[in-house]
Design an enzyme around this catalytic site. Structure first.
Site, PDB file in Angstrom:
ATOM      1  N   TYR A   1       0.557  -1.221   0.328  1.00  0.00           N
ATOM      2  CA  TYR A   1      -0.014  -0.054   0.235  1.00  0.00           C
ATOM      3  C   TYR A   1       0.739   1.488  -0.058  1.00  0.00           C
ATOM      4  O   TYR A   1       0.441   2.305  -0.909  1.00  0.00           O
ATOM      5  CB  TYR A   1      -0.987   0.012   1.083  1.00  0.00           C
ATOM      6  CG  TYR A   1      -1.369   1.221   1.349  1.00  0.00           C
ATOM      7  CD1 TYR A   1      -3.022   0.432   0.833  1.00  0.00           C
ATOM      8  CD2 TYR A   1      -1.216   2.332   2.508  1.00  0.00           C
ATOM      9  CE1 TYR A   1      -3.698   1.830   1.008  1.00  0.00           C
ATOM     10  CE2 TYR A   1      -2.119   3.215   2.011  1.00  0.00           C
ATOM     11  CZ  TYR A   1      -3.795   2.980   1.145  1.00  0.00           C
ATOM     12  OH  TYR A   1      -4.177   4.364   0.875  1.00  0.00           O
TER      13      TYR A   1
ATOM     14  N   HIS B   1       1.505   4.216  -2.779  1.00  0.00           N
ATOM     15  CA  HIS B   1       0.807   5.371  -2.929  1.00  0.00           C
ATOM     16  C   HIS B   1       2.503   6.373  -3.130  1.00  0.00           C
ATOM     17  O   HIS B   1       2.332   7.804  -2.935  1.00  0.00           O
ATOM     18  CB  HIS B   1       0.527   6.197  -1.915  1.00  0.00           C
ATOM     19  CG  HIS B   1      -1.163   5.359  -1.209  1.00  0.00           C
ATOM     20  ND1 HIS B   1      -1.584   4.171  -1.399  1.00  0.00           N
ATOM     21  CD2 HIS B   1      -2.062   6.391  -1.590  1.00  0.00           C
ATOM     22  CE1 HIS B   1      -2.972   4.267  -1.790  1.00  0.00           C
ATOM     23  NE2 HIS B   1      -3.169   5.301  -1.683  1.00  0.00           N
TER      24      HIS B   1
END
Length: 100
Positions: free
Chosen positions: A18, A22
């Protein structure tokens, strides 16, 4: 400018992935968020919970743009193996302090 927050669940073991995705935010996703009017957008992690906070003038306008965006559709597809969307919760602000 209005403040918004929500909580999402991350699928187990996906924290590093994750973060990586990002950290490598697509330029077109950056442009989309800017065009929607997002300000001070941040995402925080606690275990497998994600807390997102942002400020925006017109959330309804932003939602309308996002619903029709091909970039957003691709991003959602890209992230679906990481995020448990079924348990996302919008939060109600209960207290705010600003010394200014």
């Amino acid at each position: 400018m209005k403040r918004y927050a929500s909580v999402m669940n991350m699928k187990p073991g996906m924290k590093e992935e994750y973060k990586r995705r990002h950290d490598e935010l697509w330029p077109e996703m950056h442009d989309l968020l800017t065009a929607c009017g997002f300000k001070n957008y941040s995402i925080w992690n606690a275990g497998e919970r994600l807390f997102q906070y942002f400020e925006i003038e017109d959330l309804a306008r932003a939602v309308g743009i996002l619903k029709t965006s091909e970039v957003k559709k691709r991003w959602d597809e890209y992230m679906k193996d990481i995020i448990d969307e079924a348990h996302a919760i919008d939060m109600e602000e209960m207290f705010y302090f600003n010394a200014d």
